[in-house]
Design a protein around this motif. Structure first.
Motif, PDB file in Angstrom:
ATOM      1  N   PHE A  75      -9.141  35.179  33.785  1.00 38.28           N
ATOM      2  CA  PHE A  75      -8.927  36.491  33.168  1.00 38.28           C
ATOM      3  C   PHE A  75      -7.889  37.300  33.953  1.00 38.28           C
ATOM      4  O   PHE A  75      -7.056  38.008  33.382  1.00 38.28           O
ATOM      5  N   ALA A  76      -7.941  37.182  35.290  1.00 41.82           N
ATOM      6  CA  ALA A  76      -7.038  37.970  36.133  1.00 41.82           C
ATOM      7  C   ALA A  76      -5.587  37.577  35.908  1.00 41.82           C
ATOM      8  O   ALA A  76      -4.699  38.434  35.854  1.00 41.82           O
ATOM      9  N   VAL A  77      -5.326  36.274  35.763  1.00 39.29           N
ATOM     10  CA  VAL A  77      -3.941  35.838  35.601  1.00 39.29           C
ATOM     11  C   VAL A  77      -3.409  36.184  34.213  1.00 39.29           C
ATOM     12  O   VAL A  77      -2.200  36.372  34.036  1.00 39.29           O
ATOM     13  N   ILE A  78      -4.298  36.304  33.225  1.00 41.51           N
ATOM     14  CA  ILE A  78      -3.859  36.767  31.896  1.00 41.51           C
ATOM     15  C   ILE A  78      -3.336  38.193  32.004  1.00 41.51           C
ATOM     16  O   ILE A  78      -2.265  38.527  31.452  1.00 41.51           O
ATOM     17  N   MET A  79      -4.058  39.043  32.723  1.00 40.80           N
ATOM     18  CA  MET A  79      -3.624  40.422  32.897  1.00 40.80           C
ATOM     19  C   MET A  79      -2.314  40.493  33.686  1.00 40.80           C
ATOM     20  O   MET A  79      -1.411  41.250  33.344  1.00 40.80           O
ATOM     21  N   GLU A  80      -2.213  39.685  34.729  1.00 36.72           N
ATOM     22  CA  GLU A  80      -0.993  39.675  35.531  1.00 36.72           C
ATOM     23  C   GLU A  80       0.195  39.163  34.723  1.00 36.72           C
ATOM     24  O   GLU A  80       1.320  39.644  34.866  1.00 36.72           O
ATOM     25  N   ASN A  81      -0.073  38.171  33.881  1.00 39.75           N
ATOM     26  CA  ASN A  81       0.987  37.637  33.037  1.00 39.75           C
ATOM     27  C   ASN A  81       1.514  38.721  32.102  1.00 39.75           C
ATOM     28  O   ASN A  81       2.721  38.855  31.903  1.00 39.75           O
ATOM     29  N   GLY A  82       0.600  39.476  31.513  1.00 41.64           N
ATOM     30  CA  GLY A  82       1.004  40.528  30.591  1.00 41.64           C
ATOM     31  C   GLY A  82       1.798  41.632  31.269  1.00 41.64           C
ATOM     32  O   GLY A  82       2.655  42.274  30.637  1.00 41.64           O
ATOM     33  N   GLN A  83       1.537  41.838  32.571  1.00 46.10           N
ATOM     34  CA  GLN A  83       2.240  42.892  33.307  1.00 46.10           C
ATOM     35  C   GLN A  83       3.502  42.380  33.998  1.00 46.10           C
ATOM     36  O   GLN A  83       4.203  43.152  34.659  1.00 46.10           O
ATOM     37  N   GLY A  84       3.779  41.088  33.878  1.00 38.63           N
ATOM     38  CA  GLY A  84       4.978  40.519  34.488  1.00 38.63           C
ATOM     39  C   GLY A  84       4.840  40.163  35.947  1.00 38.63           C
ATOM     40  O   GLY A  84       5.825  39.776  36.591  1.00 38.63           O
ATOM     41  N   TYR A 153      -7.175  29.182  35.919  1.00 41.43           N
ATOM     42  CA  TYR A 153      -5.856  29.807  36.015  1.00 41.43           C
ATOM     43  C   TYR A 153      -4.843  29.082  35.126  1.00 41.43           C
ATOM     44  O   TYR A 153      -3.974  29.720  34.517  1.00 41.43           O
ATOM     45  N   ALA A 154      -4.954  27.749  35.067  1.00 40.62           N
ATOM     46  CA  ALA A 154      -4.048  26.994  34.205  1.00 40.62           C
ATOM     47  C   ALA A 154      -4.233  27.395  32.744  1.00 40.62           C
ATOM     48  O   ALA A 154      -3.256  27.598  32.003  1.00 40.62           O
ATOM     49  N   LEU A 155      -5.489  27.525  32.325  1.00 35.36           N
ATOM     50  CA  LEU A 155      -5.751  27.960  30.953  1.00 35.36           C
ATOM     51  C   LEU A 155      -5.271  29.391  30.733  1.00 35.36           C
ATOM     52  O   LEU A 155      -4.692  29.715  29.685  1.00 35.36           O
ATOM     53  N   GLY A 156      -5.483  30.256  31.733  1.00 35.05           N
ATOM     54  CA  GLY A 156      -5.036  31.641  31.632  1.00 35.05           C
ATOM     55  C   GLY A 156      -3.524  31.755  31.489  1.00 35.05           C
ATOM     56  O   GLY A 156      -3.026  32.691  30.854  1.00 35.05           O
ATOM     57  N   MET A 157      -2.794  30.798  32.068  1.00 32.98           N
ATOM     58  CA  MET A 157      -1.335  30.806  31.928  1.00 32.98           C
ATOM     59  C   MET A 157      -0.904  30.355  30.542  1.00 32.98           C
ATOM     60  O   MET A 157       0.217  30.660  30.112  1.00 32.98           O
ATOM     61  N   ARG A 158      -1.766  29.632  29.848  1.00 27.06           N
ATOM     62  CA  ARG A 158      -1.396  29.078  28.548  1.00 27.06           C
ATOM     63  C   ARG A 158      -1.778  29.964  27.372  1.00 27.06           C
ATOM     64  O   ARG A 158      -1.130  29.941  26.333  1.00 27.06           O
ATOM     65  N   VAL A 159      -2.859  30.727  27.517  1.00 28.29           N
ATOM     66  CA  VAL A 159      -3.283  31.573  26.411  1.00 28.29           C
ATOM     67  C   VAL A 159      -2.664  32.956  26.569  1.00 28.29           C
ATOM     68  O   VAL A 159      -2.216  33.331  27.654  1.00 28.29           O
ATOM     69  N   ARG A 160      -2.647  33.716  25.490  1.00 26.71           N
ATOM     70  CA  ARG A 160      -1.959  35.006  25.511  1.00 26.71           C
ATOM     71  C   ARG A 160      -2.894  36.188  25.707  1.00 26.71           C
ATOM     72  O   ARG A 160      -2.494  37.217  26.252  1.00 26.71           O
ATOM     73  N   THR A 161      -4.128  36.071  25.248  1.00 23.34           N
ATOM     74  CA  THR A 161      -5.027  37.223  25.291  1.00 23.34           C
ATOM     75  C   THR A 161      -6.401  36.816  25.808  1.00 23.34           C
ATOM     76  O   THR A 161      -6.806  35.649  25.681  1.00 23.34           O
ATOM     77  N   PRO A 162      -7.151  37.777  26.386  1.00 24.79           N
ATOM     78  CA  PRO A 162      -8.533  37.486  26.781  1.00 24.79           C
ATOM     79  C   PRO A 162      -9.407  37.059  25.612  1.00 24.79           C
ATOM     80  O   PRO A 162     -10.384  36.328  25.800  1.00 24.79           O
ATOM     81  N   GLN A 163      -9.062  37.505  24.393  1.00 26.02           N
ATOM     82  CA  GLN A 163      -9.854  37.143  23.220  1.00 26.02           C
ATOM     83  C   GLN A 163      -9.770  35.647  22.927  1.00 26.02           C
ATOM     84  O   GLN A 163     -10.699  35.058  22.373  1.00 26.02           O
ATOM     85  N   GLU A 164      -8.669  35.019  23.294  1.00 22.96           N
ATOM     86  CA  GLU A 164      -8.551  33.570  23.149  1.00 22.96           C
ATOM     87  C   GLU A 164      -9.254  32.859  24.307  1.00 22.96           C
ATOM     88  O   GLU A 164      -9.857  31.797  24.118  1.00 22.96           O
ATOM     89  N   PHE A 165      -9.170  33.441  25.483  1.00 22.81           N
ATOM     90  CA  PHE A 165      -9.674  32.799  26.696  1.00 22.81           C
ATOM     91  C   PHE A 165     -11.201  32.737  26.723  1.00 22.81           C
ATOM     92  O   PHE A 165     -11.787  31.688  27.019  1.00 22.81           O
ATOM     93  N   GLY A 166     -11.855  33.863  26.400  1.00 23.88           N
ATOM     94  CA  GLY A 166     -13.309  33.953  26.529  1.00 23.88           C
ATOM     95  C   GLY A 166     -14.073  32.895  25.754  1.00 23.88           C
ATOM     96  O   GLY A 166     -14.929  32.200  26.326  1.00 23.88           O
ATOM     97  N   PRO A 167     -13.823  32.721  24.446  1.00 25.75           N
ATOM     98  CA  PRO A 167     -14.570  31.716  23.682  1.00 25.75           C
ATOM     99  C   PRO A 167     -14.372  30.294  24.205  1.00 25.75           C
ATOM    100  O   PRO A 167     -15.312  29.487  24.188  1.00 25.75           O
ATOM    101  N   LEU A 168     -13.160  29.983  24.672  1.00 27.00           N
ATOM    102  CA  LEU A 168     -12.915  28.645  25.207  1.00 27.00           C
ATOM    103  C   LEU A 168     -13.749  28.391  26.460  1.00 27.00           C
ATOM    104  O   LEU A 168     -14.326  27.312  26.633  1.00 27.00           O
ATOM    105  N   ILE A 169     -13.840  29.404  27.325  1.00 30.97           N
ATOM    106  CA  ILE A 169     -14.621  29.255  28.548  1.00 30.97           C
ATOM    107  C   ILE A 169     -16.114  29.149  28.230  1.00 30.97           C
ATOM    108  O   ILE A 169     -16.843  28.328  28.814  1.00 30.97           O
ATOM    109  N   ASN A 170     -16.592  29.973  27.303  1.00 29.06           N
ATOM    110  CA  ASN A 170     -18.007  29.901  26.915  1.00 29.06           C
ATOM    111  C   ASN A 170     -18.349  28.544  26.321  1.00 29.06           C
ATOM    112  O   ASN A 170     -19.461  28.025  26.522  1.00 29.06           O
ATOM    113  N   MET A 171     -17.416  27.958  25.590  1.00 29.39           N
ATOM    114  CA  MET A 171     -17.643  26.651  24.979  1.00 29.39           C
ATOM    115  C   MET A 171     -17.836  25.563  26.037  1.00 29.39           C
ATOM    116  O   MET A 171     -18.530  24.583  25.824  1.00 29.39           O
TER     117      MET A 171
END
Length: 249
Positions: A75-84, A153-171
């Motif tokens: 989740f942290a790297v998704i936020m960092e990615n969005g902020q550059g 972190y690898a997955l966080g670099m590939r997805v664009r939003t936390p909404q995509e990330f969360g369900p994949l991790i829960n799965m």
């Protein structure tokens, strides 16, 4: 240079963690609740394993701490990615491996610290385990965190939003928890479920730590646990480093 770069990245994120002391303590809250409210229910029950109920439950809670905490690190790297932030780091001469290792080593430090708090609480409640076994448990927590945080972190670099990330991790996280025997030994499960659990790598780590907590440091459980933990960590770091090198390039 790799050591220097890794230390630089590690220091940056370690300082962030130290500035959020409440989050450090809050992360261990869920395993502590299991320890307080679930542990006493197991006292005296035949769990099909050597040792007391605490020697069965606490190793599972330690690895649960690493499993859930590290999987959501991305989740942290998704936020960092969005902020550059990630892109600015990648245009510097810093090693791509260091960009990953600095982060996951910080995570491993945090979760081992939380694991120490959990074990100290368990000792107060009645856990009795050899010191060597407790230290081995911490080593497995660190390796599991290194593996899962790298993949997260690898997955966080590939997805664009936390909404995509969360369900994949829960799965991934829920079946892994249920099939690895974190709460109760899989020897209590029906035969088909026990067989299925052997396809979940975390099962081998749980069995190894439970053996360590009763003073059994040799045998197939420990051997398979070490091989799976080290192999999984190496593979995960390779995957994570490749993603940090190529994502968005």
């Amino acid at each position: 240079m790799l050591l220097h770069d890794t230390a630089l990245i590690y220091g940056r994120y370690a300082r962030q963690s130290l500035r959020s002391r409440f989050a450090l303590l809050f992360g261990v809250l869920t395993p502590l609740l299991y320890l307080l409210f679930f542990g006493p229910l197991l006292t005296g029950l035949p769990l099909g394993a050597r040792g007391s109920s605490w020697q069965v439950l606490v190793p599972g809670l330690l690895l649960q701490l690493g499993l859930f905490g590290a999987l959501f690190a991305g989740f942290a790297v998704i936020m960092e990615n969005g902020q550059g932030v990630v892109e600015r780091m990648r245009v510097t001469p810093v090693s791509r491996l260091a960009l990953l290792l600095g982060r996951v080593l910080r995570d491993a430090t945090v979760f081992v610290f939380q694991a120490v708090l959990l074990v100290l609480s368990a000792l107060v409640m009645g856990l009795r385990a050899p010191l060597a076994g407790i230290l081995i448990g911490f080593a497995f927590v660190a390796l599991l965190t290194l593996s899962l945080a790298s993949l997260s972190y690898a997955l966080g670099m590939r997805v664009r939003t936390p909404q995509e990330f969360g369900p994949l991790i829960n799965m991934v996280s829920m079946p892994s928890m249920l099939l690895s025997g974190l709460m109760l030994p899989m020897s209590l499960a029906p035969r088909w479920l026990d067989v299925l659990s052997h396809f979940v790598p975390f099962r081998y780590l749980v069995d190894a730590v439970r053996d360590a907590y009763v003073g059994r440091y040799t045998g197939p459980h420990m051997l398979y646990g070490v091989l799976v933990a080290v192999g999984f960590a190496a593979l995960s770091v390779i995957v994570g480093t490749r993603v940090f090198r190529t994502a968005g390039a």
